[in-house]
Design a protein around this motif. Structure first.
Motif, PDB file in Angstrom:
ATOM      1  N   VAL A 231       0.853  -1.193   0.000  1.00  0.00           N
ATOM      2  CA  VAL A 231       0.000   0.000   0.000  1.00  0.00           C
ATOM      3  C   VAL A 231       0.888   1.243   0.000  1.00  0.00           C
ATOM      4  O   VAL A 231       0.510   2.293  -0.514  1.00  0.00           O
ATOM      5  N   GLN A 232       2.080   1.099   0.563  1.00  0.00           N
ATOM      6  CA  GLN A 232       3.062   2.184   0.503  1.00  0.00           C
ATOM      7  C   GLN A 232       4.438   1.573   0.737  1.00  0.00           C
ATOM      8  O   GLN A 232       4.556   0.431   1.191  1.00  0.00           O
TER       9      GLN A 232
ATOM     10  N   ILE B  64       2.697   7.560   1.534  1.00  0.00           N
ATOM     11  CA  ILE B  64       1.797   7.868   0.417  1.00  0.00           C
ATOM     12  C   ILE B  64       1.985   9.286  -0.106  1.00  0.00           C
ATOM     13  O   ILE B  64       2.045   9.517  -1.317  1.00  0.00           O
TER      14      ILE B  64
ATOM     15  N   GLY C 257      -1.541   2.937  -2.371  1.00  0.00           N
ATOM     16  CA  GLY C 257      -2.189   4.079  -1.735  1.00  0.00           C
ATOM     17  C   GLY C 257      -2.082   5.318  -2.611  1.00  0.00           C
ATOM     18  O   GLY C 257      -3.072   5.999  -2.886  1.00  0.00           O
TER      19      GLY C 257
ATOM     20  N   ASP D 129      -3.999   5.186  -5.857  1.00  0.00           N
ATOM     21  CA  ASP D 129      -5.395   5.573  -5.706  1.00  0.00           C
ATOM     22  C   ASP D 129      -5.556   7.093  -5.663  1.00  0.00           C
ATOM     23  O   ASP D 129      -6.444   7.646  -6.320  1.00  0.00           O
TER      24      ASP D 129
ATOM     25  N   PHE E  83      -7.867  12.557   0.094  1.00  0.00           N
ATOM     26  CA  PHE E  83      -7.086  13.779   0.061  1.00  0.00           C
ATOM     27  C   PHE E  83      -6.225  13.763  -1.190  1.00  0.00           C
ATOM     28  O   PHE E  83      -5.610  12.744  -1.503  1.00  0.00           O
TER      29      PHE E  83
ATOM     30  N   PRO F  97      -2.966  14.939  -2.638  1.00  0.00           N
ATOM     31  CA  PRO F  97      -1.711  15.588  -2.249  1.00  0.00           C
ATOM     32  C   PRO F  97      -1.278  16.707  -3.197  1.00  0.00           C
ATOM     33  O   PRO F  97      -0.739  17.716  -2.743  1.00  0.00           O
TER      34      PRO F  97
END
Lengths: 124, 368
Positions: free
Chosen positions: B31-32, B37, B225, B228, B319, B321
């Motif tokens: 996921v990271q 992330i 992550g 996404d 969120f 980034p």
């Protein structure tokens, strides 16, 4: 004198006189990842032990933060609302969440001390 | 937790890079990585990110009936696809809803290369295989790895290994022979909104090749992550969140995937439904949503109007980034779907003000 205790929900509580400062542990911030939003309880709110009273959001997910003990919220740390990443940088220092007075100071002693929390994290 | 999961050919590398492994579509996936992330997302937009997407399904559809068979399951002009070109396509139900979104590339007169979503691959390949005439076959490439190299420096990096790739345009597909690696198949595409490549690599040389890519100064590993958050900023729908068997390409805003020639005959699955929807609209459609505060609204959050009536639902939210703000997409009643419409998102029981906005949130930078 100052003493810090820990909960199984990965919060720390530092008791100085009658005021307890609450935050999330280094382990918690690492597991959550980069925080992008923090919602804190309003000063003046009465909270029960383990009641949801704050929310943290990472890029990926939202998580609840619980009141470690019953009491009365006296102050919230607006610095982490403005800069949620402060929690990642200094979780057990400047990245504190809120201060509270405790309904039952004796309950503080029932929380885990640093050694017990370290073992708890290791076992998880 | 990850004991019963399948692993990709890059599993050992993922773990050695500090990958935080999670279960995704039956695979242990990162996921990271160590950077996290936020940093991975921003690095991809600034330089080049390397993603392990080997969990996705790769297959070759070949034979005299390949083109016609795939057209019968999709709204795509497969016949008009030139060799070395790729298109975004959809497997449709008889009701015109979406079984999966996928990429189809033309590799020869009677040869198509497919890349489908990990979570759908078993069902997709069974569905396609069940609709093939004798002499046309679907063969899966479970032995191959798939990586995405994405970002403004991706093309410069990949050209060091495959010089011929520099001249490729968006959605071109070519095979390259790379010394010590074998035959790789690269398409100039991706799912981040950035320029870049998706590269299919023999499984047994994948780790060594990816290590060489990661040794380039511009390249850093990026997990699911950030994949996404990158695709959300790019306004791209995620199968299972934003599109599924309850949504049609019209409601999802994917009408570009319904080919003009196919709209003459309406001979795709659900053709009648899609034709009616294109003429008369759908009750709800997919839109971009910009929360006005700092609180993200996640998938499942209800969208309400000024009177408190539920008028839609968030299907992806988080969120962004690169936009440094919460962003979301979702489905909303047509009456409220116009850009600029003020709405509220119900998050933890509280209405948060938001606006309907055009997507993408971050401009695409494809090599057109």
């Amino acid at each position: 004198m100052t003493e810090t205790r820990f909960t199984k929900d990965h919060e720390w509580v530092r008791l100085e006189g009658d005021v307890a400062t609450v935050g999330i542990t280094h382990h918690a911030q690492e597991a959550l990842g980069d925080l992008v939003f923090v919602d804190l309880p309003e000063p003046g709110r009465d909270v029960a032990a383990e009641e949801t009273c704050a929310v943290v959001e990472s890029v990926k997910a939202a998580s609840d933060v619980y009141a470690p003990l019953a009491g009365h919220v006296t102050e919230a740390n607006s610095a982490i609302v403005d800069d949620p990443a402060l929690v990642n940088r200094a979780p057990e220092g400047e990245g504190w969440f809120f201060k509270m007075t405790l309904s039952d100071k004796a309950a503080f002693g029932a929380l885990m001390d640093a050694d017990a929390y370290a073992k708890f994290v290791e076992a998880a | 937790m990850t004991d019963d999961l399948k692993t990709t050919p890059l599993d050992a590398l993922n773990r050695s890079l500090g990958g935080r492994m999670v279960a995704f579509a039956g695979y242990a996936m990162p996921v990271q990585y160590a950077a996290g992330i936020m940093a991975e997302h921003l690095h991809c937009r600034a330089e080049a990110g390397l993603f392990d997407v080997s969990h996705m399904g790769q297959a070759t559809l070949s034979g005299p009936g390949a083109v016609a068979a795939l057209e019968a399951l999709t709204p795509t002009d497969v016949a008009g696809l030139k060799p070395g070109r790729q298109r975004y396509s959809l497997l449709l139900t008889p009701q015109g809803t979406i079984l999966d979104d996928f990429m189809v590339a033309r590799m020869g007169d009677e040869e198509l290369f497919l890349v489908v979503n990990a979570g759908c691959k078993e069902a997709d390949f069974a569905h396609i295989a069940a609709h093939l005439p004798a002499g046309t076959t679907l063969s899966r490439h479970e032995d191959r790895a798939l990586v995405a190299l994405q970002g403004p420096q991706a093309a410069a990096v990949f050209a060091r290994f495959a010089p011929g790739s520099a001249g490729m345009s968006f959605m071109d597909v070519r095979d390259f022979e790379i010394a010590g690696v074998g035959r790789v198949r690269a398409s100039r595409s991706g799912y981040t909104g950035e320029d870049g490549f998706e590269i299919s690599i023999p499984g047994d040389t994948a780790e060594a090749f990816v290590r060489r890519l990661l040794a380039e100064a511009e390249v850093a590993p990026v997990g699911l992550g950030a994949r996404d958050s990158l695709r959300l900023e790019a306004g791209l729908p995620l199968y299972g969140n934003d599109i599924d068997t309850t949504t049609t390409p019209v409601a999802a805003g994917l009408t570009f995937a319904i080919n003009k020639r196919r709209k003459m005959a309406w001979d795709m699955p659900g053709g009648g439904v899609l034709r009616d929807q294109l003429d008369h609209g759908t009750p709800r459609r997919r839109v971009g949503i910009q929360p006005e505060g700092r609180a993200p609204a996640r998938a499942g959050a209800e969208i309400i109007d000024g009177a408190g009536q539920v008028i839609g639902v968030v299907t992806s939210g988080g969120f962004g980034p690169s936009v440094n703000a919460p962003i979301a997409m979702g489905y909303i009643d047509n009456a409220h779907a116009a850009d600029g419409t003020a709405v509220a998102l119900l998050v933890r029981g509280k209405p948060l003000p938001a606006r309907i906005v055009p997507m993408p949130f971050v401009s695409h930078r494809y090599a057109r």
